[in-house]
Design a protein around this motif. Structure first.
Motif, mmCIF file in Angstrom:
data_model
loop_
_atom_site.group_PDB
_atom_site.id
_atom_site.type_symbol
_atom_site.label_atom_id
_atom_site.label_comp_id
_atom_site.label_asym_id
_atom_site.label_seq_id
_atom_site.Cartn_x
_atom_site.Cartn_y
_atom_site.Cartn_z
ATOM 1 N N TYR A 101 0.839 -1.199 0.000
ATOM 2 C CA TYR A 101 0.000 0.000 0.000
ATOM 3 C C TYR A 101 0.872 1.246 0.000
ATOM 4 O O TYR A 101 2.028 1.222 0.404
ATOM 5 C CB TYR A 101 -0.964 0.000 1.195
ATOM 6 N N LYS A 152 -6.492 -2.562 -4.344
ATOM 7 C CA LYS A 152 -5.844 -1.276 -4.598
ATOM 8 C C LYS A 152 -6.763 -0.330 -5.361
ATOM 9 O O LYS A 152 -6.832 0.855 -5.050
ATOM 10 C CB LYS A 152 -4.531 -1.481 -5.345
ATOM 11 N N GLU A 156 -7.913 1.384 -1.935
ATOM 12 C CA GLU A 156 -6.767 2.260 -1.711
ATOM 13 C C GLU A 156 -6.822 3.521 -2.577
ATOM 14 O O GLU A 156 -6.519 4.613 -2.102
ATOM 15 C CB GLU A 156 -5.454 1.515 -1.969
ATOM 16 N N GLN A 157 -7.211 3.391 -3.836
ATOM 17 C CA GLN A 157 -7.232 4.534 -4.740
ATOM 18 C C GLN A 157 -8.121 5.670 -4.227
ATOM 19 O O GLN A 157 -7.676 6.820 -4.180
ATOM 20 C CB GLN A 157 -7.664 4.085 -6.142
#
Length: 168
Positions: A101, A152, A156-157
């Motif tokens: 990450y 992700k 995460e984005q």
């Protein structure tokens, strides 16, 4: 005194007042409103140094996207896990994956790990801050790289856009 000194945590104060009124089970007594209000102002002022400073949210739009992804994934994953649990157990392919990450803020990392763990079928088992890796267990996964890419992209984005201390 200005508002910021009296109400150090306005939402916390409101919550304390509401909890007090629920505990005494009396919403009609002026005395309970006054005592609850007094405690709601006093307690946050005395405990202000113990409360962490929350980061500023840079993009509420992306926070909504993150929340929407979580909500949809929780609902969909419930059905997928139910289907897997009712099917033959020998067809399950549990895996452990290391998800790198880019997040730097503690709250953002916590939200990422929580989003993974709240969706049935996946659990964020550990957070390695030094190497910036999340260890994730998936109940059933055919493609580890697709799982990492999905985490992700979906979680995460948006979080990178939400928190200003992240490297975006």
């Amino acid at each position: 005194m200005n508002r910021s000194k009296w109400l150090t945590h306005p939402l916390g104060s409101l919550g304390l007042l509401l909890v007090w009124l629920l505990l005494v089970d009396d919403f009609t007594s002026v005395g309970h409103w006054l005592l609850g209000g007094f405690l709601a102002v006093l307690i946050p002022r005395f405990t202000a140094s113990w409360w962490p400073r929350l980061p500023r949210i840079r993009s509420w739009k992306h926070m909504f996207v993150f929340s929407q992804h979580m909500f949809v994934d929780i609902i969909v994953a419930n059905f997928q896990v139910a289907r897997l649990a009712l099917g033959p157990l020998d067809k399950l392919q549990p895996v452990w994956v290391q998800v790198p990450y880019e997040l730097e803020d503690d709250l953002a990392i916590y939200l990422l790990a929580s989003a993974i763990s709240l969706a049935p079928g996946t659990v964020a088992a550990s957070v390695n801050r030094q190497d910036a890796l999340l260890t994730v267990h998936a109940l059933h996964c055919h493609d580890e790289q697709a799982l990492i890419a999905d985490i992700k992209q979906r979680y995460e984005q948006p979080l990178l856009e939400v928190f200003p201390c992240s490297p975006r």
